[in-house]
Design a protein around this motif. Sequence first.
Motif, PDB file in Angstrom:
ATOM      1  N   UNK A 145       0.873  -1.170   0.000  1.00 16.46           N
ATOM      2  CA  UNK A 145       0.000   0.000   0.000  1.00 16.46           C
ATOM      3  C   UNK A 145       0.910   1.219   0.000  1.00 16.46           C
ATOM      4  N   UNK A 146       0.985   1.845  -1.163  1.00 15.28           N
ATOM      5  CA  UNK A 146       1.888   2.970  -1.385  1.00 15.28           C
ATOM      6  C   UNK A 146       1.119   4.236  -1.746  1.00 15.28           C
ATOM      7  N   UNK A 147       1.792   5.353  -1.610  1.00 16.09           N
ATOM      8  CA  UNK A 147       1.349   6.629  -2.166  1.00 16.09           C
ATOM      9  C   UNK A 147       2.276   6.839  -3.344  1.00 16.09           C
ATOM     10  N   UNK A 148       1.712   6.880  -4.555  1.00 15.39           N
ATOM     11  CA  UNK A 148       2.558   6.940  -5.753  1.00 15.39           C
ATOM     12  C   UNK A 148       1.918   7.797  -6.833  1.00 15.39           C
ATOM     13  N   UNK A 149       2.532   7.831  -7.990  1.00 17.81           N
ATOM     14  CA  UNK A 149       2.073   8.641  -9.115  1.00 17.81           C
ATOM     15  C   UNK A 149       0.943   7.916  -9.853  1.00 17.81           C
ATOM     16  N   UNK A 150      -0.066   8.685 -10.242  1.00 18.74           N
ATOM     17  CA  UNK A 150      -1.212   8.142 -10.980  1.00 18.74           C
ATOM     18  C   UNK A 150      -0.941   8.163 -12.489  1.00 18.74           C
ATOM     19  N   UNK A 151      -1.581   7.252 -13.174  1.00 20.01           N
ATOM     20  CA  UNK A 151      -1.567   7.280 -14.636  1.00 20.01           C
ATOM     21  C   UNK A 151      -2.433   8.443 -15.111  1.00 20.01           C
ATOM     22  N   UNK A 152      -2.224   8.862 -16.344  1.00 19.36           N
ATOM     23  CA  UNK A 152      -3.030   9.926 -16.949  1.00 19.36           C
ATOM     24  C   UNK A 152      -4.510   9.585 -16.854  1.00 19.36           C
ATOM     25  N   UNK A 153      -5.326  10.523 -16.410  1.00 19.97           N
ATOM     26  CA  UNK A 153      -6.765  10.315 -16.297  1.00 19.97           C
ATOM     27  C   UNK A 153      -7.208   9.698 -14.985  1.00 19.97           C
ATOM     28  N   UNK A 154      -6.278   9.400 -14.092  1.00 16.39           N
ATOM     29  CA  UNK A 154      -6.572   8.843 -12.767  1.00 16.39           C
ATOM     30  C   UNK A 154      -7.355   7.526 -12.794  1.00 16.39           C
ATOM     31  N   UNK A 155      -6.909   6.539 -13.561  1.00 16.84           N
ATOM     32  CA  UNK A 155      -7.595   5.248 -13.463  1.00 16.84           C
ATOM     33  C   UNK A 155      -7.325   4.643 -12.084  1.00 16.84           C
ATOM     34  N   UNK A 156      -8.186   3.743 -11.616  1.00 18.41           N
ATOM     35  CA  UNK A 156      -8.022   3.163 -10.280  1.00 18.41           C
ATOM     36  C   UNK A 156      -6.700   2.409 -10.123  1.00 18.41           C
ATOM     37  N   UNK A 157      -6.272   2.291  -8.875  1.00 23.04           N
ATOM     38  CA  UNK A 157      -5.059   1.551  -8.539  1.00 23.04           C
ATOM     39  C   UNK A 157      -5.442   0.129  -8.099  1.00 23.04           C
ATOM     40  N   UNK A 158      -4.451  -0.615  -7.651  1.00 20.16           N
ATOM     41  CA  UNK A 158      -4.703  -1.956  -7.099  1.00 20.16           C
ATOM     42  C   UNK A 158      -5.023  -1.887  -5.603  1.00 20.16           C
ATOM     43  N   UNK A 159      -5.038  -0.665  -5.046  1.00 24.83           N
ATOM     44  CA  UNK A 159      -5.315  -0.469  -3.622  1.00 24.83           C
ATOM     45  C   UNK A 159      -4.526   0.687  -3.030  1.00 24.83           C
ATOM     46  N   UNK A 160      -3.617   1.218  -3.817  1.00 27.07           N
ATOM     47  CA  UNK A 160      -2.793   2.351  -3.370  1.00 27.07           C
ATOM     48  C   UNK A 160      -3.547   3.673  -3.501  1.00 27.07           C
ATOM     49  N   UNK A 161      -2.889   4.741  -3.072  1.00 26.72           N
ATOM     50  CA  UNK A 161      -3.374   6.110  -3.240  1.00 26.72           C
ATOM     51  C   UNK A 161      -2.425   6.752  -4.250  1.00 26.72           C
ATOM     52  N   UNK A 162      -2.967   7.384  -5.290  1.00 27.24           N
ATOM     53  CA  UNK A 162      -2.104   7.945  -6.325  1.00 27.24           C
ATOM     54  C   UNK A 162      -2.558   9.344  -6.722  1.00 27.24           C
ATOM     55  N   UNK A 163      -1.582  10.164  -7.093  1.00 23.31           N
ATOM     56  CA  UNK A 163      -1.822  11.543  -7.539  1.00 23.31           C
ATOM     57  C   UNK A 163      -0.994  11.807  -8.786  1.00 23.31           C
ATOM     58  N   UNK A 164      -1.279  12.909  -9.454  1.00 21.71           N
ATOM     59  CA  UNK A 164      -0.497  13.258 -10.644  1.00 21.71           C
ATOM     60  C   UNK A 164       0.960  13.494 -10.249  1.00 21.71           C
ATOM     61  N   UNK A 165       1.846  13.361 -11.197  1.00 16.17           N
ATOM     62  CA  UNK A 165       3.263  13.588 -10.941  1.00 16.17           C
ATOM     63  C   UNK A 165       3.500  15.035 -10.498  1.00 16.17           C
ATOM     64  N   UNK A 166       2.782  15.952 -11.109  1.00 12.54           N
ATOM     65  CA  UNK A 166       2.900  17.377 -10.753  1.00 12.54           C
ATOM     66  C   UNK A 166       2.511  17.584  -9.294  1.00 12.54           C
ATOM     67  N   UNK A 167       1.396  16.959  -8.868  1.00  9.56           N
ATOM     68  CA  UNK A 167       0.957  17.100  -7.485  1.00  9.56           C
ATOM     69  C   UNK A 167       1.886  16.363  -6.518  1.00  9.56           C
ATOM     70  N   UNK A 168       2.427  15.232  -6.926  1.00 10.51           N
ATOM     71  CA  UNK A 168       3.382  14.514  -6.074  1.00 10.51           C
ATOM     72  C   UNK A 168       4.579  15.414  -5.776  1.00 10.51           C
ATOM     73  N   UNK A 169       5.055  16.124  -6.794  1.00 10.35           N
ATOM     74  CA  UNK A 169       6.190  17.030  -6.589  1.00 10.35           C
ATOM     75  C   UNK A 169       5.842  18.166  -5.625  1.00 10.35           C
ATOM     76  N   UNK A 170       4.559  18.556  -5.578  1.00 14.17           N
ATOM     77  CA  UNK A 170       4.110  19.578  -4.620  1.00 14.17           C
ATOM     78  C   UNK A 170       4.096  19.033  -3.196  1.00 14.17           C
ATOM     79  N   UNK A 171       3.646  17.797  -3.030  1.00 14.01           N
ATOM     80  CA  UNK A 171       3.439  17.216  -1.705  1.00 14.01           C
ATOM     81  C   UNK A 171       4.717  16.695  -1.077  1.00 14.01           C
ATOM     82  N   UNK A 172       5.536  16.013  -1.839  1.00 18.80           N
ATOM     83  CA  UNK A 172       6.660  15.262  -1.279  1.00 18.80           C
ATOM     84  C   UNK A 172       7.624  16.100  -0.425  1.00 18.80           C
ATOM     85  N   UNK A 173       7.860  17.369  -0.728  1.00 19.01           N
ATOM     86  CA  UNK A 173       8.760  18.128   0.146  1.00 19.01           C
ATOM     87  C   UNK A 173       8.224  18.345   1.561  1.00 19.01           C
TER      88      UNK A 173
END
Length: 184
Positions: A145-173
């Motif tokens: 169970x990870x927090x990771x980057x989402x595919x384009x269009x935000x299709x569902x994950x296998x159980x993880x939480x995912x966001x756009x790469x742009x938003x991940x770069x905002x959050x991770x710091x």
Amino acid sequence: MKPTSNKLRSNNSVDHVIIRAKPGDPTRCLIRFGHTTIQGCLGRNGRTIFKREGDGKTPIANMRVLYGYLKPSIKNSTRHQIIMSQTNQSLGWCDEPTHPSYNRSVKRPFSHSYEKMLRDDILYDFIIVLDWNITCRKRYCGSAIFFHVAKQGYPPTQGCIAVSKRDMKKIIPFITKKTRFKVL
């Protein structure tokens, strides 16, 4: 007991990342950190309090941040406050519930079921490992169970939480070992 805050702390970190299902779509979510709300995606079968291996559901839980991984090409270009290791060809994550390394990183080649951590797509450019079933590692209660980057269009994950790469770069710091991911 002092109430917790979702505000950014003075040391540029966030106490809680709050994840709520988006009304009308159990696979999409709204994620709030500090004063910012972004969209993301959840498991293909929504959320659950009864997480099982392979069910495609995101656990409803309050999860600690353990550590993370970055693709080698990203390592030096993104500021972060948690321990981040580089993914490589030999890194895997065991998802075989009967194996002693269940829900742990493993070295490939590995003779049991595992997930490859260095991928050709963007999903694992950034990975934050959350403490779901890590300490107790109950068989069949869910792994990776990870927090990771989402595919384009935000299709569902296998159980993880995912966001756009742009938003991940905002959050991770702003993520530290004290940050909690609360899936409601």
